[in-house]
Design a protein around this motif. Sequence first.
Motif, mmCIF file in Angstrom:
data_model
loop_
_atom_site.group_PDB
_atom_site.id
_atom_site.type_symbol
_atom_site.label_atom_id
_atom_site.label_comp_id
_atom_site.label_asym_id
_atom_site.label_seq_id
_atom_site.Cartn_x
_atom_site.Cartn_y
_atom_site.Cartn_z
ATOM 1 N N VAL A 115 43.739 29.261 29.366
ATOM 2 C CA VAL A 115 43.669 27.833 29.708
ATOM 3 C C VAL A 115 45.009 27.289 30.179
ATOM 4 O O VAL A 115 45.077 26.137 30.637
ATOM 5 N N LEU A 116 46.079 28.053 30.072
ATOM 6 C CA LEU A 116 47.410 27.522 30.368
ATOM 7 C C LEU A 116 47.525 26.915 31.772
ATOM 8 O O LEU A 116 48.123 25.843 31.932
ATOM 9 N N PRO A 117 46.984 27.533 32.815
ATOM 10 C CA PRO A 117 47.089 26.894 34.140
ATOM 11 C C PRO A 117 46.447 25.509 34.188
ATOM 12 O O PRO A 117 46.894 24.649 34.950
ATOM 13 N N ALA A 118 45.421 25.273 33.381
ATOM 14 C CA ALA A 118 44.740 23.970 33.389
ATOM 15 C C ALA A 118 45.535 22.904 32.638
ATOM 16 O O ALA A 118 45.444 21.717 32.966
ATOM 17 N N ILE A 119 46.308 23.315 31.623
ATOM 18 C CA ILE A 119 46.965 22.298 30.791
ATOM 19 C C ILE A 119 48.428 22.057 31.157
ATOM 20 O O ILE A 119 48.984 21.021 30.799
ATOM 21 N N ARG A 120 49.062 22.974 31.865
ATOM 22 C CA ARG A 120 50.477 22.786 32.194
ATOM 23 C C ARG A 120 50.749 21.499 32.963
ATOM 24 O O ARG A 120 51.763 20.828 32.700
ATOM 25 N N PRO A 121 49.892 21.087 33.911
ATOM 26 C CA PRO A 121 50.164 19.817 34.600
ATOM 27 C C PRO A 121 50.192 18.610 33.659
ATOM 28 O O PRO A 121 50.819 17.588 33.977
ATOM 29 N N ILE A 122 49.533 18.704 32.500
ATOM 30 C CA ILE A 122 49.493 17.580 31.558
ATOM 31 C C ILE A 122 50.816 17.450 30.808
ATOM 32 O O ILE A 122 51.099 16.406 30.220
ATOM 33 N N TYR A 123 51.661 18.479 30.820
ATOM 34 C CA TYR A 123 52.938 18.416 30.107
ATOM 35 C C TYR A 123 53.791 17.241 30.590
ATOM 36 O O TYR A 123 54.629 16.736 29.835
ATOM 37 N N SER A 124 53.593 16.845 31.826
ATOM 38 C CA SER A 124 54.412 15.748 32.383
ATOM 39 C C SER A 124 53.599 14.469 32.576
ATOM 40 O O SER A 124 54.005 13.573 33.308
ATOM 41 N N HIS A 125 52.468 14.366 31.892
ATOM 42 C CA HIS A 125 51.612 13.184 32.055
ATOM 43 C C HIS A 125 52.327 11.934 31.547
ATOM 44 O O HIS A 125 53.130 11.979 30.621
ATOM 45 N N ARG A 126 51.998 10.796 32.158
ATOM 46 C CA ARG A 126 52.668 9.542 31.782
ATOM 47 C C ARG A 126 52.266 9.066 30.391
ATOM 48 O O ARG A 126 52.991 8.306 29.756
ATOM 49 N N THR A 127 51.092 9.488 29.910
ATOM 50 C CA THR A 127 50.651 9.081 28.572
ATOM 51 C C THR A 127 51.264 10.021 27.547
ATOM 52 O O THR A 127 51.045 11.223 27.582
ATOM 53 N N VAL A 128 52.017 9.449 26.619
ATOM 54 C CA VAL A 128 52.771 10.265 25.669
ATOM 55 C C VAL A 128 51.851 11.110 24.806
ATOM 56 O O VAL A 128 52.163 12.270 24.491
ATOM 57 N N ALA A 129 50.688 10.583 24.405
ATOM 58 C CA ALA A 129 49.768 11.351 23.558
ATOM 59 C C ALA A 129 49.220 12.555 24.309
ATOM 60 O O ALA A 129 49.149 13.661 23.761
ATOM 61 N N ALA A 130 48.801 12.366 25.557
ATOM 62 C CA ALA A 130 48.283 13.479 26.354
ATOM 63 C C ALA A 130 49.358 14.540 26.527
ATOM 64 O O ALA A 130 49.094 15.749 26.413
ATOM 65 N N ARG A 131 50.574 14.081 26.802
ATOM 66 C CA ARG A 131 51.695 15.005 27.003
ATOM 67 C C ARG A 131 51.958 15.831 25.737
ATOM 68 O O ARG A 131 52.113 17.052 25.792
ATOM 69 N N PHE A 132 51.987 15.165 24.588
ATOM 70 C CA PHE A 132 52.290 15.868 23.343
ATOM 71 C C PHE A 132 51.204 16.882 22.994
ATOM 72 O O PHE A 132 51.494 18.037 22.682
ATOM 73 N N TYR A 133 49.938 16.455 23.018
ATOM 74 C CA TYR A 133 48.870 17.349 22.573
ATOM 75 C C TYR A 133 48.631 18.508 23.539
ATOM 76 O O TYR A 133 48.224 19.595 23.110
#
Length: 582
Positions: free
Chosen positions: A333-351
Motif C-alpha cells: 500500500v505504500l505507493p498509495a499512502i506516500r502522497p498523504i505524508y504531505s497532506h495539509r490536514t495534520v491528522a491525515a498526514r500523521f496517520y
Amino acid sequence: MLKDATMTEGRNDRGRPARRGARMAATLAAALIGATGCGDMGERWSRLFKRSKSEDSTPVPARASSNAVQDTVQGLATVEGLRVTVVRGYGLVVGLVGTGGSDAPDDVRKYLQQEILRRRTGISSKELLDSRDTAIVVVTGEVPAAAMSGQRFDVVVRAMGNQTTSLDGGMLLECDLKLLAATPRGVIEGKTFAVAAGPIFITPFRRGEDKGDDLRVGRVLGGGMLRESRRLRIVLDSPTYNIAARIRDRLNSRYGAAAPVADAVSPDVIQLTVPSAMRGNEKHFLDLVLHTTINGAPAFVERRAAELAEEIQHPQAPYDAISLAWEAMGRSVLPAIRPIYSHRTVAARFYAARAGMRLGDSQAVGIIVQHALASGDPFRLVAIEELANPTAGAAAADALQTLAGDPDNRVRIAAYKVMLQRRHPAISPEAVGGQFVLDVVECGGPPLVFVATSEQQRLALLGRKHTLRPPASYRDDDVTIAIDEGDSEFRIVRVNPRSKQASPLIRCGLDLREFIRLLGERPGETPDGRPTGLGLTYSGVVRVLNELHGQGALTGAFLVDRPSVSDELWKIRTPSRPESEF
C-alpha cells in the motif's frame, strides 16, 4: 502535572456499536490532547480542520460504513480476550516489625496454613500466622487484555482484620491468584490464573481522610505474573464454516509466516495465537486482525488502499481505523499512502505516516519525528510513543534524546519511556540495593526526578546538575535527615527497626545521585569505614524525596507516573463481547 498512576483501569462496554466507540475515542483523544497545553482545544480543532463551503456540504462518513471497516474481520466478528480480568487470592506479608496482625476469617487462616505446608517454608504455619511481624492480606490484580504467559502486572495488597497497622517494609510471599465469578449464590473461585510476590510499595502520594489507613494498603509493582496466556478467539456474528476458514487462511497468510496464528475450531470460533514477532505488542496484533480484509487478492488490496487514501482526506475521516487498515494490508500500500505524508490536514498526514513507518517506510519516519518535535502539535505525545517502533531507526534515537530535554515535562517523560524500550545509550541504569533501578538520563533541560508507580520500582534523573539545596529535614521511625542553611553535607542517623539502635552520624554531600544511592543501598561499610547504604525500601526512598521536594530541597521538578496516551485510547476503541475464562 503528572499524577499518581492508579491500579484500576477504566472499563467500557466492549459490546457497544463501533460508531459509539469511535465517538468515545474521539472525545478522550480531544481531552488528552487538550492536556498538553495547546490552549482552547475546541478552537484549535476547528481551525485545524477548517473546511470550505463545498467541503461542508460533503456527507460525513459513518465509521461503520468506512472502507476501513467494510470487508474486514471486525465487520463479521468480535474478539474474545479484550477485557481486563480480575484475579484475587490470599497471601502473607513478612518482614514487618511489630505492625502485622493475625486476625482473619477461619477459612482464610486454614487456607494459608495449607499453602505454607504445600510450599515447604520450613517454618511452623501457626508461628508464621500468629506473628506480629507478618500480616494476612487480600491480594487483587487486573490481568491486562491479551496478556501472554509470563507477563507481569501490578497487584494491590490489603491487610485483613483490624490488628495490622502498617504493611510498610513488608514482602509478599508468593501466593496464587484465581479467577472469580459472581453467581446468585455468591462469588466462586476458579482456577489459579497467576501468582504474585514481591516488596510492598506504599505510595506517599495518596492521602485519605485517615492517613493511617494508607499504610494498610500497598502495591507490588509488577508483582503479579500470568501463568497461562489469555484466551484469544474470534467469534463470528453468523456462524459459517466457509467464512471461518476464509478468515483463518487470510490471517495465516498475512501474519503466520513463521507459524500459524489462526485455527478455525468450529463454524463460529477461530482460535488466535499471537506471533512471536509481536510478543509484547499483543494489542497491536489484535488491532491488525480486526482491520484485516477477508479478501487478500493483490488487485482488491490495491483498490481498497486507493479508496482509503481518498477517504482519509475527508475532514472527519476515521483516521486511526484507516491507518490500521493500511497497515493490515502490508507494504504493497505504500505507493498509495506516500502522497498523504504531505497532506495539509495534520491528522491525515500523521496517520498516513504512522502506517508507513510501521510498514518500514523510511520516508515516513521523518514525518513522525516532525510531529514529535513540533511544540503544540496535537499528535505530539502519540508520535513520541510511535518512535519506540524498531523501524524508526537512528533518526528516532537522536530525536528522543532531544525530546528528553524539552521544556514540556510530559514530553520529557514520554521520551524517557520510549528510550527505555529502545535501550537508548543515553540512559545509564544502576541497580540500587537489589530493590530498585536508578536511571541517569544524559539529556538537556533542567533537572527532573521521575518516580515509577507501576510495573517496576524505578527512579529516573533527567537533565543536568541534580543537586540538593539546604535547608531541609526529614524524620520517621527509621531515619533522621537534616541539613542547615549554608551547610554542604546532610547529617543522617539510621535506626535499626528491630533493635532500635541508632547508627553513628552519617554524612552525605549534595549530589542527588549519591544521596539516593546512600538511602537505598544495603547497610555495610567500605574498606575505609564509610557506610555503603541505609537499606531503605523503594517506598522509603520515594517518601524521603517527596518530602524534600515539598520543602524545596530538590532543584528541579518531581513527577509521578501516569498511563500512556495510547493505552488510554486502546481501552475504549476496541470492540469486544461478553466473555468468560472461568
